[in-house]
Design a protein around this motif. Sequence first.
Motif, mmCIF file in Angstrom:
data_model
loop_
_atom_site.group_PDB
_atom_site.id
_atom_site.type_symbol
_atom_site.label_atom_id
_atom_site.label_comp_id
_atom_site.label_asym_id
_atom_site.label_seq_id
_atom_site.Cartn_x
_atom_site.Cartn_y
_atom_site.Cartn_z
ATOM 1 N N ALA A 208 6.573 -9.713 6.473
ATOM 2 C CA ALA A 208 5.829 -8.614 6.789
ATOM 3 C C ALA A 208 4.523 -8.399 6.029
ATOM 4 C CB ALA A 208 6.439 -7.292 6.784
ATOM 5 N N SER A 209 4.792 -8.717 4.689
ATOM 6 C CA SER A 209 3.819 -8.884 3.663
ATOM 7 C C SER A 209 2.890 -9.674 3.997
ATOM 8 C CB SER A 209 4.329 -9.068 2.284
ATOM 9 O OG SER A 209 3.530 -9.139 1.116
ATOM 10 N N LEU A 210 3.170 -10.941 4.408
ATOM 11 C CA LEU A 210 2.246 -12.104 4.704
ATOM 12 C C LEU A 210 1.252 -11.416 5.814
ATOM 13 C CD1 LEU A 210 1.295 -14.909 4.435
ATOM 14 C CD2 LEU A 210 3.031 -15.531 6.156
ATOM 15 N N VAL A 211 1.846 -10.811 7.024
ATOM 16 C CA VAL A 211 1.248 -10.441 7.899
ATOM 17 C C VAL A 211 0.264 -9.446 7.652
ATOM 18 C CG1 VAL A 211 1.243 -9.276 10.353
ATOM 19 C CG2 VAL A 211 2.862 -11.158 9.660
ATOM 20 N N GLY A 212 0.721 -8.484 6.535
ATOM 21 C CA GLY A 212 -0.247 -7.275 6.138
ATOM 22 C C GLY A 212 -1.498 -7.918 5.269
ATOM 23 N N ALA A 213 -1.113 -8.997 4.638
ATOM 24 C CA ALA A 213 -2.189 -9.559 3.925
ATOM 25 C C ALA A 213 -3.293 -10.335 4.623
ATOM 26 C CB ALA A 213 -1.672 -10.722 2.877
ATOM 27 N N LEU A 214 -2.811 -10.850 5.900
ATOM 28 C CA LEU A 214 -3.800 -11.855 6.689
ATOM 29 C C LEU A 214 -4.511 -10.657 7.352
ATOM 30 C CD1 LEU A 214 -1.531 -14.492 8.082
ATOM 31 C CD2 LEU A 214 -3.129 -14.782 6.385
ATOM 32 N N VAL A 215 -3.839 -9.516 7.837
ATOM 33 C CA VAL A 215 -4.640 -8.339 8.491
ATOM 34 C C VAL A 215 -5.643 -7.653 7.759
ATOM 35 C CG1 VAL A 215 -4.393 -6.098 9.889
ATOM 36 C CG2 VAL A 215 -2.817 -8.022 10.271
ATOM 37 N N SER A 216 -5.233 -7.737 6.353
ATOM 38 C CA SER A 216 -6.003 -6.709 5.247
ATOM 39 C C SER A 216 -7.141 -7.383 4.994
ATOM 40 C CB SER A 216 -5.252 -6.715 4.196
ATOM 41 O OG SER A 216 -5.901 -5.860 3.219
ATOM 42 N N GLN A 217 -7.387 -8.874 5.143
ATOM 43 C CA GLN A 217 -8.588 -9.329 4.921
ATOM 44 C C GLN A 217 -9.635 -9.349 5.914
ATOM 45 O OE1 GLN A 217 -7.980 -13.502 2.806
ATOM 46 N NE2 GLN A 217 -5.749 -13.024 3.386
ATOM 47 N N LYS A 218 -9.529 -8.632 7.038
ATOM 48 C CA LYS A 218 -10.224 -8.363 8.178
ATOM 49 C C LYS A 218 -10.939 -7.162 8.260
ATOM 50 C CE LYS A 218 -9.008 -12.548 10.027
ATOM 51 N NZ LYS A 218 -9.849 -13.748 9.918
ATOM 52 N N ILE A 219 -10.231 -6.430 7.445
ATOM 53 C CA ILE A 219 -10.784 -4.914 7.302
ATOM 54 C C ILE A 219 -11.934 -4.875 6.398
ATOM 55 C CG2 ILE A 219 -10.136 -2.683 6.562
ATOM 56 C CD1 ILE A 219 -7.267 -3.271 6.881
ATOM 57 N N PRO A 220 -13.012 -4.238 6.678
ATOM 58 C CA PRO A 220 -14.360 -4.044 6.035
ATOM 59 C C PRO A 220 -13.874 -3.499 4.753
ATOM 60 C CG PRO A 220 -14.828 -3.533 8.223
ATOM 61 C CD PRO A 220 -13.288 -3.686 8.153
ATOM 62 N N GLN A 221 -14.858 -3.938 3.730
ATOM 63 C CA GLN A 221 -14.617 -3.728 2.321
ATOM 64 C C GLN A 221 -14.798 -2.007 2.256
ATOM 65 O OE1 GLN A 221 -14.401 -5.504 -0.769
ATOM 66 N NE2 GLN A 221 -13.421 -6.790 0.649
ATOM 67 N N GLN A 222 -15.433 -1.306 2.853
ATOM 68 C CA GLN A 222 -15.648 0.274 2.787
ATOM 69 C C GLN A 222 -14.452 1.178 3.121
ATOM 70 O OE1 GLN A 222 -18.483 1.668 0.768
ATOM 71 N NE2 GLN A 222 -16.790 3.413 0.722
ATOM 72 N N GLN A 223 -13.933 0.368 4.306
ATOM 73 C CA GLN A 223 -12.804 0.967 4.880
ATOM 74 C C GLN A 223 -11.637 0.814 4.094
ATOM 75 O OE1 GLN A 223 -15.249 -0.190 6.499
ATOM 76 N NE2 GLN A 223 -15.612 0.537 8.686
ATOM 77 N N ALA A 224 -11.465 -0.451 3.623
ATOM 78 C CA ALA A 224 -10.429 -0.854 2.618
ATOM 79 C C ALA A 224 -10.386 -0.015 1.439
ATOM 80 C CB ALA A 224 -10.250 -2.387 2.418
ATOM 81 N N ALA A 225 -11.508 0.258 0.836
ATOM 82 C CA ALA A 225 -11.584 1.060 -0.211
ATOM 83 C C ALA A 225 -11.215 2.704 0.008
ATOM 84 C CB ALA A 225 -12.985 1.348 -0.775
ATOM 85 N N TRP A 226 -11.348 3.040 1.161
ATOM 86 C CA TRP A 226 -10.904 4.660 1.476
ATOM 87 C C TRP A 226 -9.533 4.629 1.749
ATOM 88 C CZ3 TRP A 226 -13.228 8.965 1.296
ATOM 89 C CH2 TRP A 226 -14.576 9.252 1.309
ATOM 90 N N LEU A 227 -9.003 3.357 2.324
ATOM 91 C CA LEU A 227 -7.479 3.282 2.545
ATOM 92 C C LEU A 227 -6.860 3.271 1.294
ATOM 93 C CD1 LEU A 227 -7.208 0.720 5.583
ATOM 94 C CD2 LEU A 227 -6.721 3.396 5.714
ATOM 95 N N PHE A 228 -7.309 2.430 0.351
ATOM 96 C CA PHE A 228 -6.434 2.487 -0.892
ATOM 97 C C PHE A 228 -6.737 3.823 -1.752
ATOM 98 C CE2 PHE A 228 -5.909 0.935 -5.408
ATOM 99 C CZ PHE A 228 -4.720 0.185 -4.808
ATOM 100 N N ALA A 229 -7.891 4.433 -1.553
ATOM 101 C CA ALA A 229 -8.296 5.623 -2.182
ATOM 102 C C ALA A 229 -7.139 6.635 -1.766
ATOM 103 C CB ALA A 229 -9.672 6.115 -2.318
ATOM 104 N N ALA A 230 -6.844 6.590 -0.450
ATOM 105 C CA ALA A 230 -5.768 7.438 0.072
ATOM 106 C C ALA A 230 -4.360 7.178 -0.374
ATOM 107 C CB ALA A 230 -5.940 7.336 1.523
#
Length: 251
Positions: A208-230
């Motif tokens: 599940a972590s492998l899948v999450g890592a592959l998917v995460s790299q497709k998320i734009p930087q700004q959206q990823a920043a908001w998700l991690f901030a949450a």
Amino acid sequence: MTRKIVLVGALGGLQAGIFGVGGGIVLVPLFVFMLGLDQRTAVTTSLMAITPISLLGAIGYATGGAVAWQAGIIIGIGSIVGAQIGVRLLPHLPVPALQLLFAALLMYSAYELVQPDAVDAGSDSGPWWLLVLVGVVAGILAGLLGIGGGIVVIPGLVLLAGVDLTTARGTSLLVVLITAATASITTVRSGQTNTRVGVIAGLAGAPASLVGALVSQKIPQQQAAWLFAALMLFAAVQLVRKALKREPEPA
């Protein structure tokens, strides 16, 4: 029971891969509430589960070139040292006050992380001494509060060392792998770990972590920043709740 362990491991692994953290933010409370482990055993068991989870997550990021190996190893060494310091300081420091202070730091870091200039950082990993400092701080907080790893390493890499957010997440999982593997050896030898739960959750969470890592790299930087901030705000709220309840934290 086994199905519950698999479900908990998969949830922790997915969260670890997407956010670049070890998964303990999800694993520890679920170990307590779904599996009935006490808080101390939940923390130590999560370290065992996090080891394979962070390994496959780091591999997922590495396939996209999103792991700064040298920086990760330097931070990992610093975090090992910091964790030992934190454990030794724990009996002598007011943990509730530290929880509130760290919660405030997380909230400030969450705010800074979503600023446009933060996510536009380059790939320079920063001076080695700053990387060591990030690792030591992460280790100390982990030893004192039972929280640390990626929740400290990622904003440290982005805000202090100039690493882009995707590479910070991948590098964070490498650091988590180093710290979790070394810490779990100690906890297993001391008999504080539920090895059955740790092994099953880890094996379920790794893919599940492998899948999450592959998917995460497709998320734009700004959206990823908001998700991690949450995620950081969620961790801050949990720390404030524990501090106000005066719940003792496991070492």
